[in-house]
Design a protein around this motif. Sequence first.
Motif, short mmCIF file in Angstrom:
data_model
loop_
_atom_site.label_atom_id
_atom_site.label_comp_id
_atom_site.label_asym_id
_atom_site.label_seq_id
_atom_site.Cartn_x
_atom_site.Cartn_y
_atom_site.Cartn_z
N LEU A 1 0.81 -1.22 0.00
CA LEU A 1 0.00 0.00 0.00
C LEU A 1 0.85 1.28 0.00
O LEU A 1 0.36 2.36 -0.30
N ALA A 2 2.15 1.12 0.29
CA ALA A 2 3.03 2.30 0.23
C ALA A 2 3.35 2.69 -1.21
O ALA A 2 3.78 3.81 -1.47
N ASN A 3 3.14 1.74 -2.12
CA ASN A 3 3.42 2.03 -3.53
C ASN A 3 2.64 1.01 -4.36
O ASN A 3 3.11 -0.09 -4.62
N LEU A 4 1.45 1.41 -4.78
CA LEU A 4 0.54 0.46 -5.42
C LEU A 4 1.07 -0.05 -6.75
O LEU A 4 0.63 -1.09 -7.23
N ASP A 5 2.02 0.67 -7.33
CA ASP A 5 2.57 0.22 -8.61
C ASP A 5 3.70 -0.79 -8.43
O ASP A 5 4.22 -1.33 -9.41
N ALA A 6 4.08 -1.04 -7.19
CA ALA A 6 5.25 -1.91 -6.95
C ALA A 6 4.93 -3.36 -7.33
O ALA A 6 3.83 -3.86 -7.05
N SER A 7 5.91 -4.03 -7.96
CA SER A 7 5.75 -5.45 -8.28
C SER A 7 5.98 -6.26 -7.01
O SER A 7 6.49 -5.74 -6.01
N ASP A 8 5.62 -7.56 -7.08
CA ASP A 8 5.86 -8.43 -5.92
C ASP A 8 7.34 -8.41 -5.56
O ASP A 8 7.72 -8.36 -4.39
N GLU A 9 8.20 -8.43 -6.60
CA GLU A 9 9.65 -8.47 -6.35
C GLU A 9 10.11 -7.23 -5.57
O GLU A 9 10.95 -7.33 -4.68
N MET A 10 9.50 -6.09 -5.90
CA MET A 10 9.89 -4.85 -5.20
C MET A 10 9.45 -4.93 -3.73
O MET A 10 10.15 -4.45 -2.83
N VAL A 11 8.27 -5.54 -3.50
CA VAL A 11 7.81 -5.69 -2.11
C VAL A 11 8.79 -6.60 -1.36
O VAL A 11 9.21 -6.28 -0.23
N TYR A 12 9.19 -7.72 -1.99
CA TYR A 12 10.13 -8.63 -1.31
C TYR A 12 11.44 -7.90 -0.98
O TYR A 12 12.00 -8.05 0.10
N ALA A 13 11.89 -7.10 -1.96
CA ALA A 13 13.17 -6.40 -1.75
C ALA A 13 13.07 -5.43 -0.56
O ALA A 13 13.97 -5.36 0.28
N ALA A 14 11.92 -4.71 -0.49
CA ALA A 14 11.73 -3.75 0.62
C ALA A 14 11.69 -4.52 1.95
O ALA A 14 12.24 -4.07 2.96
N CYS A 15 11.03 -5.69 1.93
CA CYS A 15 10.93 -6.48 3.17
C CYS A 15 12.30 -7.03 3.57
O CYS A 15 12.59 -7.14 4.76
N ARG A 16 13.12 -7.37 2.58
CA ARG A 16 14.48 -7.85 2.92
C ARG A 16 15.25 -6.73 3.61
O ARG A 16 15.89 -6.94 4.63
N LYS A 17 15.14 -5.53 3.03
CA LYS A 17 15.84 -4.38 3.62
C LYS A 17 15.37 -4.14 5.04
O LYS A 17 16.15 -3.77 5.91
N ALA A 18 14.07 -4.34 5.26
CA ALA A 18 13.50 -4.07 6.59
C ALA A 18 13.65 -5.29 7.50
O ALA A 18 13.13 -5.29 8.62
N ARG A 19 14.33 -6.35 7.04
CA ARG A 19 14.61 -7.55 7.84
C ARG A 19 13.32 -8.23 8.31
O ARG A 19 13.26 -8.78 9.41
N ILE A 20 12.31 -8.23 7.43
CA ILE A 20 11.07 -8.90 7.81
C ILE A 20 10.74 -10.02 6.82
O ILE A 20 9.84 -10.83 7.07
N HIS A 21 11.50 -10.11 5.74
CA HIS A 21 11.21 -11.09 4.69
C HIS A 21 11.22 -12.52 5.25
O HIS A 21 10.28 -13.29 5.02
N ASP A 22 12.24 -12.86 6.02
CA ASP A 22 12.35 -14.24 6.52
C ASP A 22 11.22 -14.56 7.49
O ASP A 22 10.72 -15.69 7.51
N VAL A 23 10.83 -13.58 8.27
CA VAL A 23 9.72 -13.80 9.21
C VAL A 23 8.45 -14.14 8.43
O VAL A 23 7.72 -15.08 8.75
#
Length: 550
Positions: free
Chosen positions: A436-458
């Motif tokens: 919801l922070a960027n509705l145009d973002a692809s799934d890959e972009m969401v995963y990348a943001a989550c990796r940066k925020a250290r929440i992807h593995d969780v």
Amino acid sequence: MARQQLSWPTMARRLLGMTRPLVKTMGVAITAGSLGHLAAIAIPTLGAWALVAVVQGQGPSLGALAAGFIALGLLRALLHYIEQLANHDMAFRILAVIRDRVFKALRRQAPAGLDKHDSGTLVSVITNDIELLEVFYAHTISPVAIAVIVCTAMTLFFASFHWAYALLALAIYLLLAIAIPIITAKLGRDPGRQQRGDLSRLNNILLDSFRGIRECVQFGQQESRRSLLAGAGDRLARSVWQLQKTESFNRCLSLGLILLSYGAFWALAGYLYRAGLVDWGQVVIPAVAFMSAFGPVLALANLANNLLLTFASGERVLAVLDDLPETEEVSGDNIYEFDKLTMDNLSFSYDGQPVLKDWQLSLNANEIVGLTGPSGCGKSTALKLLMRFYDPSQGAVTLNGQDLRTVDSAALRRMESYMTQETHLFNDSLLENVRLANLDASDEMVYAACRKARIHDVIMAFPEGYATGAGRLGNRLSAGERQRIGLARAFLHEGAVALFDEPTANLDSLNEGMILKAIREEGAKRAVMIVSHRPSTLRIADRLIEVDTD
Ligand SMILES: Nc1ncnc2c1ncn2[C@@H]1O[C@H](COP(=O)(O)OP(=O)(O)OP(=O)(O)O)[C@@H](O)[C@H]1O
């Protein structure tokens, strides 16, 4: 909410104003309703007329009479159906319009304006109060017009027998339609308001108790919470009881008056007959018609009962519509480049309570600024001013030298992301919650943001991964995990400015280190402001602003 107390005529005028686009439907309802009531009155009146005619030896045939009754009965049913259909069609269309207006008003006021409201009251307004306006639109406007039309027609009908009948009928109609509603309104207005207020207080306590259920259990507050709820329930029961008493009094008054008027009409008819002013047919037919004609006017007398609650609700709905937003939306040109965000000699107060005084602050492109200072000194407030949730009382916030009050609101939101101290998760998948922070973002972009925020593995550790519904997780996410979802949103947002309010408050030192590294990398392409009390977090800042409260 602006707690204005509107007079009933003002409120009726404003609510009535919303019916303008549906005036044709209202016309259909009023015509069908008036004719339907006249058809209903005509049934017993036809019977009385037939009786008189039979006695005088010139009655209609039984077949013709039966056909007349059946035709009038069917007509009554059909017209009543049309009236109800038209009234409800109009009412629900208008409620949809009002709901839309209320949501627009809330959007206009959000987020700062909504801080002033408790959520229980808003929930009551959006749900119950709007629903209650149905009474006004479906059961008030056309009944008033129908009563006026039917009473006028009946008064003329009685005048065709003798003017004294017409005078008596008119006096009773006026008492029922005007005097009784005024008495009820006077007696019941405060209980009506009280009932709506008590209901929303109960809602508030319920919501509050749900939210604080853990604290209740931990601090052994179940009993005090229970008695708070019971107290609110009792108060609501008392105001409902008070309202019921007013309603019952109103019903007694109107029914008593109607019964008295029967006696008065027969007495008048008897007098006129003995004086030789009317024959016995002119006694029976108008008397039967008189006794059958109270439907519309009685509906009007009872209306005041319904309107007590409806107008109390109307007052609350109109208050939301009238509430002014903290900041006006601006539409202007898009902004493509970010250069500088500043506060110049800025002061700000919440409802007259000073919080920021003569603030000077700047944030340049590609730099990281740390903002620190004692708790309550106004750091979060400063970020809200940079987001233009509020306008300053003095001085200005400027973007590239332009006062924020003149900057296109949508462009500003695209340019700035703001991570608050609390991250709200919507009842949607975790993927969409981040996206919801960027509705145009692809799934890959969401995963990348989550990796940066250290929440992807969780997230990946959940059986459904990113498809996991946040609602189903309930409170399973820790405060730090929620916070990292907030961070992922901030990383996904592509604005030139990122504002972080305590981004590492709930993180362990390992995660803090990794996230600060990510924020540092952000600082290479965006302007970043971090509010924090932690020296370890503030270490990544290029420049530190320390708020001095002295
Ligand atoms: N919506 C509001 N209405 C009225 N007062 C408010 C509102 N929000 C904050 N305040 C008050 O303004 C003051 C500054 O609050 P703010 O949250 O900006 O402080 P802060 O420096 O960020 O604090 P902390 O470091 O504890 O997060 C506080 O006294 C707070 O109670």
